[in-house]
Write an enzyme that holds these catalytic residues in place. Structure first.
Site, PDB file in Angstrom:
ATOM      1  N   ASP A   5      39.969  20.941   1.300  1.00 13.57           N
ATOM      2  CA  ASP A   5      39.329  22.225   1.796  1.00 13.57           C
ATOM      3  C   ASP A   5      38.567  22.093   3.173  1.00 13.57           C
ATOM      4  O   ASP A   5      37.643  21.451   3.068  1.00 13.57           O
ATOM      5  CB  ASP A   5      38.665  23.011   0.737  1.00 13.57           C
ATOM      6  N   ASN A  23      41.612  31.224  -1.798  1.00 11.41           N
ATOM      7  CA  ASN A  23      40.450  30.300  -2.364  1.00 11.41           C
ATOM      8  C   ASN A  23      39.393  31.184  -2.921  1.00 11.41           C
ATOM      9  O   ASN A  23      38.848  32.075  -2.466  1.00 11.41           O
ATOM     10  CB  ASN A  23      39.965  29.669  -1.032  1.00 11.41           C
TER      11      ASN A  23
HETATM   12  O1  G3H Z   1      37.413  27.574   1.210  1.00 13.07           O
HETATM   13  C1  G3H Z   1      36.927  28.162   0.227  1.00 13.07           C
HETATM   14  C2  G3H Z   1      36.821  29.465   0.104  1.00 13.07           C
HETATM   15  O2  G3H Z   1      37.297  30.018   1.166  1.00 13.07           O
HETATM   16  C3  G3H Z   1      35.717  30.123  -0.822  1.00 13.07           C
HETATM   17  O3  G3H Z   1      35.253  31.201  -0.374  1.00 13.07           O
HETATM   18  O4  G3H Z   1      33.125  30.994  -1.869  1.00 13.07           O
HETATM   19  O5  G3H Z   1      33.876  33.126  -0.648  1.00 13.07           O
HETATM   20  O6  G3H Z   1      35.094  32.416  -2.626  1.00 13.07           O
HETATM   21  P1  G3H Z   1      34.638  31.898  -1.431  1.00 13.07           P
HETATM   22 ZN    ZN Z   2      37.394  28.664   3.212  1.00 13.92          ZN
END
Ligand code: G3H
Ligand code: ZN
Length: 286
Positions: free
Chosen positions: A84, A232
């Site tokens: 990620d 995500n």
């Molecule tokens: O890359 C990780 C995500 O975009 C997580 O986003 O923490 O707002 O669920 P969030």
């Molecule tokens: Zn992200």
């Protein structure tokens, strides 16, 4: 049936063609890996586990890879392991070496041409070993590990640029900035659906929605309908885990067994992931 880790694109292609989305959930330790995989098993859902560079710093790539592979060996649902917000070419190489099956290269802070050049380098390397790649165009607000973008800096993805970016990089899926943010929302998010539709029309590949925590359910469904095939989620899982952990710690001030507080955290996280899988329509797809 025993399963090896599958390339990210295999999961996303099926989701994209069948109108649902794969949840990509952030992992940092064993309890989190187990929580997410237990949810996937219970829901009969394909799933993506993703590690940020910060998670790799915290746990180490060999540990994360070994845990996820151990989970996949016992699992009866398909699992992909994704990097990620990779911003470092060296980390991407290390992930490939340890068996990641999907990489994000986040070059969104660079001007378009440089983002293209850097992303293409990762695509060439990853595709050579059958690993799929996510690129990012536009700036997603908020904080995700080392990536900090102020709200004012947040810049929505331009559909014409998206078309050029996808054509010239060869990415398999594209993260876009259409009004979501990392972390907690201050107000109610209001996604730019016409922009999403136009980007999807031009690029034709699965779209990735970052900052999935706290996005209202109706907006999540509409985003999936318009081409989002990977969502995500990090913050909401952390909340579920820590709320349960805090409750248990408060209730048992003299506890001497970490399992007694970590176990309920893990169970609470499983429930949250199951809710997301039902919302994303991935339940019953494995
Ligand atoms: O890359 C990780 C995500 O975009 C997580 O986003 O923490 O707002 O669920 P969030
Ligand atoms: Zn992200």
């Amino acid at each position: 049936m025993e399963m090896a880790l599958v390339p990210g694109i295999e999961l996303l292609r099926h989701a994209h063609e069948n109108g649902y989305a794969i949840g990509s959930f952030n992992i940092n330790n064993m309890e989190i890996v187990q929580a997410i995989v237990a949810a996937a098993e219970a829901e009969r859902s394909p799933v993506m586990l993703q590690s940020s560079q910060g998670a790799i710093q915290y746990a180490g790539a060999p540990y994360l890879a070994a845990m996820v592979k151990a989970a996949a060996e016992e699992a009866t649902v398909p699992i992909a392991l994704h990097l990620d917000h990779g911003t470092d070419f060296e980390v991407a190489v290390r992930c490939l070496r340890h068996g990641w099956t999907s990489l994000m290269y986040d070059g969104s802070k660079y001007p378009l041409e440089e983002n293209i050049a850097r992303t293409r380098k990762v695509v060439e390397m990853a595709h050579a070993v059958g690993v799929s790649v996510e690129g990012e165009l536009g700036k997603i607000g908020g904080v995700e590990e080392q990536v900090v973008v102020s709200e004012r800096e947040a810049l929505f993805t331009d559909p014409t640029e998206a078309e050029t970016f996808v054509r010239e990089t060869g990415v398999d899926y594209l993260a876009v900035a259409i009004g979501t943010a990392h972390g907690l929302y201050k107000g109610r998010p209001d996604l730019d659906f016409p922009r999403l539709a136009e980007i999807h029309r031009r690029v034709g590949i699965p779209i990735v929605l970052h900052g999935g925590s706290g996005v209202p359910e109706d907006q999540v469904r509409e985003a999936i309908r318009l081409g989002v095939a990977k969502i995500n989620i990090d913050t909401e899982l952390r909340q579920a885990f820590l709320e349960a952990l805090r409750r248990e710690l408060d209730a048992r001030p003299n506890e001497l067994d970490p399992r007694k507080v970590l176990g309920p955290g893990r169970a609470a996280m499983t429930e949250r992931v199951r809710e997301k899988m039902r919302l994303f329509g991935s339940s019953g797809r494995a």
